[in-house]
Design a protein around this motif. Structure first.
Motif, mmCIF file in Angstrom:
data_model
loop_
_atom_site.group_PDB
_atom_site.id
_atom_site.type_symbol
_atom_site.label_atom_id
_atom_site.label_comp_id
_atom_site.label_asym_id
_atom_site.label_seq_id
_atom_site.Cartn_x
_atom_site.Cartn_y
_atom_site.Cartn_z
ATOM 1 N N GLY A 178 4.992 4.150 -12.958
ATOM 2 C CA GLY A 178 5.482 3.306 -11.868
ATOM 3 C C GLY A 178 4.402 2.622 -11.057
ATOM 4 N N LEU A 179 3.110 2.996 -11.253
ATOM 5 C CA LEU A 179 2.027 2.348 -10.509
ATOM 6 C C LEU A 179 1.825 0.908 -10.970
ATOM 7 C CD1 LEU A 179 -0.730 5.124 -10.379
ATOM 8 C CD2 LEU A 179 0.565 4.220 -8.450
ATOM 9 N N PRO A 180 1.355 0.033 -10.071
ATOM 10 C CA PRO A 180 1.046 -1.345 -10.489
ATOM 11 C C PRO A 180 -0.080 -1.362 -11.515
ATOM 12 C CG PRO A 180 1.069 -1.142 -8.084
ATOM 13 C CD PRO A 180 1.128 0.245 -8.642
ATOM 14 N N LYS A 181 -0.251 -2.516 -12.149
ATOM 15 C CA LYS A 181 -1.345 -2.687 -13.107
ATOM 16 C C LYS A 181 -2.672 -2.536 -12.391
ATOM 17 C CE LYS A 181 -3.323 -5.969 -16.418
ATOM 18 N NZ LYS A 181 -3.251 -7.343 -16.971
ATOM 19 N N ILE A 182 -3.589 -1.791 -12.997
ATOM 20 C CA ILE A 182 -4.889 -1.538 -12.387
ATOM 21 C C ILE A 182 -5.922 -2.450 -13.040
ATOM 22 C CG2 ILE A 182 -6.673 0.180 -11.930
ATOM 23 C CD1 ILE A 182 -4.485 2.330 -12.226
ATOM 24 N N ASP A 183 -6.454 -3.395 -12.264
ATOM 25 C CA ASP A 183 -7.491 -4.274 -12.755
ATOM 26 C C ASP A 183 -8.841 -3.592 -12.560
ATOM 27 O OD1 ASP A 183 -5.756 -6.349 -13.439
ATOM 28 O OD2 ASP A 183 -5.686 -7.016 -11.353
ATOM 29 N N LYS A 184 -9.858 -4.118 -13.264
ATOM 30 C CA LYS A 184 -11.191 -3.606 -13.077
ATOM 31 C C LYS A 184 -11.655 -3.909 -11.666
ATOM 32 C CE LYS A 184 -12.988 -3.485 -17.771
ATOM 33 N NZ LYS A 184 -14.094 -3.891 -18.661
ATOM 34 N N LYS A 185 -12.268 -2.931 -11.047
ATOM 35 C CA LYS A 185 -12.681 -3.082 -9.651
ATOM 36 C C LYS A 185 -13.850 -4.055 -9.545
ATOM 37 C CE LYS A 185 -13.624 -0.261 -5.592
ATOM 38 N NZ LYS A 185 -13.796 1.096 -5.111
ATOM 39 N N MET A 242 -6.213 4.783 -6.817
ATOM 40 C CA MET A 242 -5.929 4.417 -5.430
ATOM 41 C C MET A 242 -7.054 3.583 -4.832
ATOM 42 S SD MET A 242 -4.166 7.829 -3.809
ATOM 43 C CE MET A 242 -3.587 6.965 -2.357
ATOM 44 N N SER A 243 -8.297 3.931 -5.148
ATOM 45 C CA SER A 243 -9.426 3.171 -4.599
ATOM 46 C C SER A 243 -9.446 1.743 -5.126
ATOM 47 C CB SER A 243 -10.747 3.874 -4.920
ATOM 48 O OG SER A 243 -11.062 3.774 -6.289
ATOM 49 N N LYS A 244 -8.876 1.517 -6.304
ATOM 50 C CA LYS A 244 -8.820 0.167 -6.869
ATOM 51 C C LYS A 244 -7.615 -0.633 -6.387
ATOM 52 C CE LYS A 244 -11.342 1.186 -11.157
ATOM 53 N NZ LYS A 244 -11.295 1.177 -12.631
ATOM 54 N N LEU A 245 -6.542 0.062 -6.082
ATOM 55 C CA LEU A 245 -5.295 -0.624 -5.733
ATOM 56 C C LEU A 245 -5.126 -0.851 -4.235
ATOM 57 C CD1 LEU A 245 -2.879 1.258 -8.173
ATOM 58 C CD2 LEU A 245 -3.570 -1.138 -8.337
ATOM 59 N N LEU A 246 -5.878 -0.128 -3.405
ATOM 60 C CA LEU A 246 -5.694 -0.221 -1.956
ATOM 61 C C LEU A 246 -6.894 -0.887 -1.295
ATOM 62 C CD1 LEU A 246 -4.315 3.374 -1.263
ATOM 63 C CD2 LEU A 246 -3.012 1.247 -1.170
ATOM 64 N N PRO A 247 -6.679 -1.572 -0.160
ATOM 65 C CA PRO A 247 -7.812 -2.133 0.589
ATOM 66 C C PRO A 247 -8.693 -1.024 1.143
ATOM 67 C CG PRO A 247 -5.770 -2.370 1.833
ATOM 68 C CD PRO A 247 -5.386 -1.901 0.471
ATOM 69 N N GLY A 273 0.798 -1.221 0.000
ATOM 70 C CA GLY A 273 0.000 0.000 0.000
ATOM 71 C C GLY A 273 0.829 1.269 0.000
ATOM 72 N N ALA A 274 1.967 1.235 0.689
ATOM 73 C CA ALA A 274 2.800 2.439 0.774
ATOM 74 C C ALA A 274 3.309 2.869 -0.600
ATOM 75 C CB ALA A 274 3.972 2.185 1.720
ATOM 76 N N ARG A 275 3.638 1.886 -1.438
ATOM 77 C CA ARG A 275 4.124 2.223 -2.789
ATOM 78 C C ARG A 275 3.069 3.004 -3.566
ATOM 79 N NH1 ARG A 275 4.750 -2.203 -7.688
ATOM 80 N NH2 ARG A 275 5.118 -0.694 -9.366
ATOM 81 N N VAL A 276 1.826 2.533 -3.517
ATOM 82 C CA VAL A 276 0.741 3.202 -4.232
ATOM 83 C C VAL A 276 0.494 4.588 -3.639
ATOM 84 C CG1 VAL A 276 -1.725 3.098 -4.768
ATOM 85 C CG2 VAL A 276 -0.335 1.024 -4.884
#
Length: 473
Positions: free
Chosen positions: A464-471, A404-409, A288-291
């Motif tokens: 640099g962000l991770p791949k964003i999958d569909k939420k 961020m809402s898709k990549l973080l819990p 999470g910190a990376r994102v």
């Protein structure tokens, strides 16, 4: 299986042995671990096997705090409708606040007799307010809830505008802009995190930030007209801002009065094992910190170049392109108008091609337009290019919040998104101040290479962000 005959009766009792299926959990056997229920098993009829208790049968269900909950929508529950409207108005006020710097700077500089560096403190002073908001946003939510966000934001705006309208000594003016910065930071953090968790967040955030842009379009237009056409002092513009912030207090506090800290903590507990969404976890614990940090620096650069371009464009067009004061002031209006239209239009296109790809396309286009603005020394070309730049950078902020809402819990959303939004908002102070400091030595023409460089930097952060999958909703 046993068959038992009831004496002379024609009936028989057939008793079945329980059949245990394999456990759905890897590495576990339901037969070996009676605490794990066997899904689909045949239940025994005899009392000999009735020892399977209710607790045992339900032990594999997810705890209540992990049950999937329907996403809120702008109109569900119904109380969200007035709350969304109040957030929209707060962002109109924020946009009017941020865009007023550009057309007012030449007149504030003349009124107080300041150099470029000293007048640039107007940009730098909100940095302290935004930084305080970044680190206190999570605490405000935990203790005061959204009621606290609505109250602090609107009250800080009103206090700041009352001070500025009285054209105090310059050091007090700087403090007033600092207070306004804290209000903006709390508002930015709280409402972006809340709306970013709703269904169709991309579209809603596009509208939210589009209304920020609407305030930013009207602000330079009204301020420039009041000063150049009506010959009013620069500070009379803030009489209007006092009225807008007073309405903001009434609307926001009324709509969010029931949204207490207790309600927020209970909502948070539904989505994690703890009722505490830790900012420390969002900032220091991977992944999470990376994102969080990549998006925070992305927004820092984005907001900085947005406000630097919108704030210094009038001075640039007057000094470098030799434009008339009114026409030069209208180029700032054109920039914010382009940004507003881009947020409304591209806000509906971005989710269809994906946030990661969309922003990777928009940024190189903006860099090309910046080169055109820089290298073609024509007033009209510069005015058109800056408006188109606003159009293509418009969706960047909403897209970062959705990413961020898709990549973080879920339990990290308020802390992480709030921090990134408020930390990013401090870019509105740092970069414009830096441009002013460099302009003092080299001239305001340094605006163009600085903007181009920051466009390249935020593109690197975004990639640099991770791949964003569909939420999954």
């Amino acid at each position: 299986m046993r068959v038992q005959h009831n004496g002379g009766s024609s009936t028989s009792v057939i008793e079945l042995e329980p059949v245990y299926m394999s456990s759905p959990y890897p590495g576990q056997d339901a037969k070996g671990d009676p605490s794990v229920p066997a899904h689909g098993l045949s239940r025994p009829v005899s009392s000999r096997h009735s020892r399977v208790t209710f607790d045992q049968e339900t032990s594999s269900l997810p705890p209540p705090n992990m049950v999937t909950e329907t996403l809120q929508r702008w109109n569900y529950p119904r109380k969200n409708i007035p709350r969304i409207m109040s957030c929209f108005w707060s962002f109109v006020v924020m946009g009017a606040n941020d865009a007023a710097y550009g057309p007012l700077i030449p007149y504030i500089q003349a009124y107080y007799g300041l150099t470029y560096v000293v007048v640039s403190l107007i940009f730098l002073s909100p940095f302290l307010g935004y930084t305080a908001a970044a680190f206190s946003n999570n605490l405000v939510h935990m203790k005061l809830g959204q009621r606290g966000v609505a109250t602090l934001c609107s009250v800080c705006h009103l206090i700041a505008y009352v001070l500025i309208a009285n054209h105090p000594p310059y050091p007090v003016l700087v403090i007033a802009f600092m207070i306004a910065g804290f209000g903006n930071g709390i508002c930015d953090a709280g409402w972006n995190a809340w709306i970013g968790n709703m269904a169709r967040a991309n579209e809603l955030l596009g509208i939210l930030h589009g209304l920020y842009g609407s305030g930013a379009v009207l602000s330079p237009l009204i301020a420039t007209t009041m000063i150049t056409k009506a010959n009013l002092p620069w500070y009379t513009f803030y009489y209007l801002m006092i009225g807008m912030s007073a309405l903001e207090i009434v609307v926001s506090v009324t709509c969010f009065w029931a949204a207490t800290g207790r309600e927020y903590r209970e909502s948070l507990a539904k989505h994690s094992d703890s009722s505490k969404g830790s900012l420390k976890e969002a900032l220091l614990k991977n992944p999470g910190a990376r994102v969080t940090w990549l998006c925070a620096f992305f927004l820092l650069g984005y907001v900085g170049l947005e406000v630097a371009l919108g704030g210094w464009i009038v001075e640039f067009m007057i000094q470098v392109r030799k434009g008339e004061p009114f026409a030069s002031g209208m180029t700032a209006t054109g920039f914010w108008l382009g940004l507003t239209i881009g947020r409304f239009v591209l806000g509906f296109i971005t989710p269809r091609i994906g946030e990661k790809l969309a922003i990777t396309i928009y940024l190189p286009i903006t860099m090309g337009l910046e080169l055109l603005f820089w290298l073609v020394p024509q007033f009209i070309v510069s005015a058109v290019a800056v408006g188109l730049q606003g159009f293509f950078i418009g969706p960047l902020f909403p897209a970062a919040i959705v990413a961020m809402s898709k990549l973080l819990p879920r339990h990290l959303h308020v802390g992480a998104i709030g921090f990134a939004a408020a930390f990013g908002g401090s870019g509105a102070a740092i970069l414009p101040f830096g441009v002013g400091a460099i302009a003092q030595a080299k001239g305001v023409q340094v605006l163009q290479p600085v903007i181009l460089g920051f466009l390249g930097v935020i593109l690197i952060f975004w990639i640099g962000l991770p791949k964003i999958d569909k939420k999954k909703e």
